[in-house]
Design an enzyme around this catalytic site. Sequence first.
Site, PDB file in Angstrom:
ATOM      1  CG  ASP A 165      49.022   2.380   1.986  1.00 31.66           C
ATOM      2  OD1 ASP A 165      48.764   1.611   1.041  1.00 31.66           O
ATOM      3  OD2 ASP A 165      50.187   2.637   2.330  1.00 31.66           O
TER       4      ASP A 165
ATOM      5  CD  GLU B  22      51.589   2.001  -6.393  1.00 35.93           C
ATOM      6  OE1 GLU B  22      51.604   1.739  -5.184  1.00 35.93           O
ATOM      7  OE2 GLU B  22      51.725   3.156  -6.848  1.00 35.93           O
TER       8      GLU B  22
END
Length: 515
Positions: free
Chosen positions: A292, A476
């Site tokens: 996403d 991340e």
Amino acid sequence: MRLRPLALALVALATMGQAAPSPQPPPQVLFGPLFEAVQAARLYPDSKTFADATPREAPDAVMAAWRAEQPQGTAALRAFVNRHFVVPAEPGARPSLREHIAALWPQLTRPALTPPPGSSALAMPQPYVVPGGRFREIYYWDSYFTMLGLKADGQDALIAGMLDDFDSLVARYGFVPNGTRTYYLGRSQPPFLALMADLDPRHDAATAARHLAALRAEHAFWMKGAAAARKNGASARVVRMPDGSLLNRYWDDAPGPRDESWREDVATARASGRPAEQVYKDLRAGAESGWDYSSRWLGDPARLETIRTTQIVPVDLNSLLWAQEKAIARRCAEAGDQACAADFAAQADARARAIQRWLWLPAQGRFADWDRETRQASPRVSAATLYPLFVGLARPDQAQAVARLVRAQLLAPGGLRTTPLRTGQQWDDPNGWAPLQWIAHEGLLRYGEGDLAAIIARAWLGTVQAAYDSTGKMLEKYDVEAHAPGGGGEYPLQDGFGWTNGVTRVFLERYGDQR
């Protein structure tokens, strides 16, 4: 008589001296040209650092490796030293990556949770590891890659507890939610539970039975709507292909904008010129994918408002569901349920045939997503093409073709690209993500492409190390073009970070520190 104790002491000292082994030569003598090369290159600001290093093997073996490899340049020399020596930390220096990751596990571990009234959190019966940053709860597919690192660091009890948490979620809700919040109960994430269960350190019958029950329930969740899809073309997560075979797509059962991204989703829907509910459904499905967002899901790669996730049949999802069906068949056979084993083996075979027919492009040498509207394969090249290799579904010739495509389009200086397109979305170039490095590495290794697998792993370690050196953080995502922190997406870059820690830790185990 008064001299006797002194005489005895002198005799004892002489005896000890005779028994003590001769000291080894100093490092400058033991390691000769290697020692001189390290010191001349100023590999460490303090010359004493390498002089105090401990060889991991016998000095003769280290020097034999030195003569065989003859590393050239500072980076190669540093990598050689880190493979063959334990180098002491310099005063004031940061801990090594291994040490930092080991220190992060307790910081990312949360105790069993009983949520207070009104909280959006879901109950968790056992301690668990969160990704970090804004991700304060456990996430589904993240956890598989986190567990890889926990396994390498001997955290078996924590892995077992997290698997109990996942089995509990399936028992309560019929599937593993995206994350453990009430607002995630409309969707899941890429189904890695079967692979997680194989990491469980327990091998008793009761645990195996719980895992099998959870996997069968999860499979039923993904296949809910199969009967309707056969009639209508698609229902929930199931899609009927042109030949009548069934494959899957990402979906979300809940309506409206996402709770955790309400403002962003409303703005995207307004900019789209399309019915808002359809845009929300595609955004939610994109969140279930874990990607996403990415150009994989966009009609126009430059515009998020053209998202159309529900029209795409993804190769990664269907590869994982094939692996899940194979795992259920195996576990049913081990439990003595031959009817179940035959049923799921047949489902896996049917899915494999459909993947080979609809998601393989021989002319382009890649596995691809399939577009329901255009009724043909998507033109978007992405790292998802490696999933059939990862699960063992590809043929050897297909794996060789995918390896060629990876070298030509997806291999970046700092690891594996997510896609070759630079769109501003976080699951596109220049970002690389830890889970995709692992998928690629393991898939390529499975098919004998060890050199390419090692190149990806070492490049990724170099990127993570460079970012750690500059920020002191595990992140991340990373910019694999510039060996730097990543960017893009709907929220700031997060640190912590569960799956980066896990994948990096295993790569360090296999390839050593690349500094």
